[in-house]
Design a protein around this motif. Structure first.
Motif, PDB file in Angstrom:
ATOM      1  N   TYR A  21       1.942 -18.105 -24.758  1.00  0.00           N
ATOM      2  CA  TYR A  21       3.185 -18.653 -24.208  1.00  0.00           C
ATOM      3  C   TYR A  21       3.367 -20.084 -24.700  1.00  0.00           C
ATOM      4  O   TYR A  21       2.408 -20.756 -25.073  1.00  0.00           O
ATOM      5  N   GLU A  22       4.613 -20.536 -24.625  1.00  0.00           N
ATOM      6  CA  GLU A  22       4.924 -21.903 -25.051  1.00  0.00           C
ATOM      7  C   GLU A  22       5.886 -22.519 -24.032  1.00  0.00           C
ATOM      8  O   GLU A  22       6.774 -21.828 -23.527  1.00  0.00           O
ATOM      9  N   LEU A  83       9.759 -21.555 -20.347  1.00  0.00           N
ATOM     10  CA  LEU A  83       8.527 -20.890 -20.760  1.00  0.00           C
ATOM     11  C   LEU A  83       8.955 -19.777 -21.706  1.00  0.00           C
ATOM     12  O   LEU A  83       9.719 -18.894 -21.316  1.00  0.00           O
ATOM     13  N   ASP A  85       8.126 -16.630 -24.399  1.00  0.00           N
ATOM     14  CA  ASP A  85       7.202 -15.597 -24.862  1.00  0.00           C
ATOM     15  C   ASP A  85       7.864 -15.032 -26.122  1.00  0.00           C
ATOM     16  O   ASP A  85       8.706 -14.149 -26.038  1.00  0.00           O
ATOM     17  N   HIS A 116       5.772 -11.163 -15.606  1.00  0.00           N
ATOM     18  CA  HIS A 116       4.762 -12.091 -16.150  1.00  0.00           C
ATOM     19  C   HIS A 116       4.035 -12.869 -15.051  1.00  0.00           C
ATOM     20  O   HIS A 116       3.305 -13.813 -15.343  1.00  0.00           O
ATOM     21  N   LEU A 121       1.013 -18.711 -14.973  1.00  0.00           N
ATOM     22  CA  LEU A 121       2.158 -19.372 -15.625  1.00  0.00           C
ATOM     23  C   LEU A 121       2.903 -20.304 -14.676  1.00  0.00           C
ATOM     24  O   LEU A 121       3.334 -21.392 -15.067  1.00  0.00           O
TER      25      LEU A 121
END
Ligand SMILES: CC(C)(COP(=O)(O)OP(=O)(O)OC[C@H]1O[C@@H](n2cnc3c(N)ncnc32)[C@H](O)[C@@H]1OP(=O)(O)O)[C@@H](O)C(=O)NCCC(=O)NCCS
Length: 199
Positions: A21-22, A83, A85, A116, A121
């Motif tokens: 993830y970013e 976030l 994906d 998710h 997260l």
């Protein structure tokens, strides 16, 4: 106050966010993926959010929402990060209601895509937000949860937020005024930059 993730936070994001993830800044080009994310998650988010008008789930509705958020960033009122994906957006965290002077406080809001959750997260998003608040020299980050939102309360406890009380009829959520549990975390302890000038 910069609209971008501060360098100090940017450098530590990979260690805070689970692999694959970013976290990145919300962008004016995100309207389509944001609309998709909200459509996918409308039932998951409905109990914890205001009732959304139909237009909210459209690309043009999201363009308006994002424009407002980016304007808030430019004006120093907050910031918003997503976030990612791959191409999809699967979560978001937003700092808002920045108040300076002797308060140096802001509010935080967050969500993670229903497919998710349970992977750390939500915690990662809160850490990014609190580190950003610290870099903005904000003393306090406040979160408010509907009384029965145990998932949100668990994330806040894990991230070092303290329960400070319950506010009656605090926010108009899911179509009615609802009591909320209020939490705070104090990421920055220095005096306000303009302490001598503030009232
Ligand atoms: C609240 C939310 C952001 C949590 O996201 P998440 O990615 O699942 O959270 P994490 O995986 O980081 O979990 C953090 C901790 O909370 C706990 N937790 C998460 N969901 C939980 C649940 N339903 N019940 C009990 N504990 C829960 C986890 O076990 C974890 O603790 P641990 O590491 O000690 O096991 C997500 O459920 C969500 O988006 N909910 C809908 C929107 C919302 O409520 N937003 C907040 C409004 S105030």
């Amino acid at each position: 106050m910069s609209a971008r993730l501060p360098k100090t936070v940017l450098a530590s994001v990979p260690s805070m966010v689970p692999a694959g993830y970013e976290v990145r800044e919300l962008s004016a080009t995100d309207a389509e993926v944001m609309a998709e994310a909200y459509r996918r998650n409308s039932e998951h988010l409905a109990p914890w959010e205001p009732i959304r008008p139909a237009g909210f789930y459209t690309v043009s509705g999201q363009r308006d929402v994002i424009r407002q958020r980016l304007e808030d960033q430019r004006q120093g009122r907050g910031g918003s990060w997503v976030l990612a994906d791959g191409e999809a957006i699967v979560g978001q965290v937003t700092l808002s209601n920045v108040v300076r002077g002797v308060f140096q406080s802001c509010s935080v809001g967050y969500w993670v895509d229903g497919d998710h959750t349970g992977r750390g997260l939500g915690s990662a998003l809160l850490e990014v937000a609190c580190e950003t608040a610290r870099s903005w020299e904000l003393h306090r980050v406040e979160a408010a949860t509907v009384l029965r939102n145990v998932a949100s309360q668990a994330v806040l406890a894990k991230c070092g937020f303290t329960w400070i009380g319950t506010a009656v009829d605090y926010l108009f959520i899911a179509g009615r005024w609802q009591d909320h549990r209020l939490y705070q975390r104090l990421p920055h302890d220095g005096p306000p930059a303009s302490a001598s000038a503030s009232g």
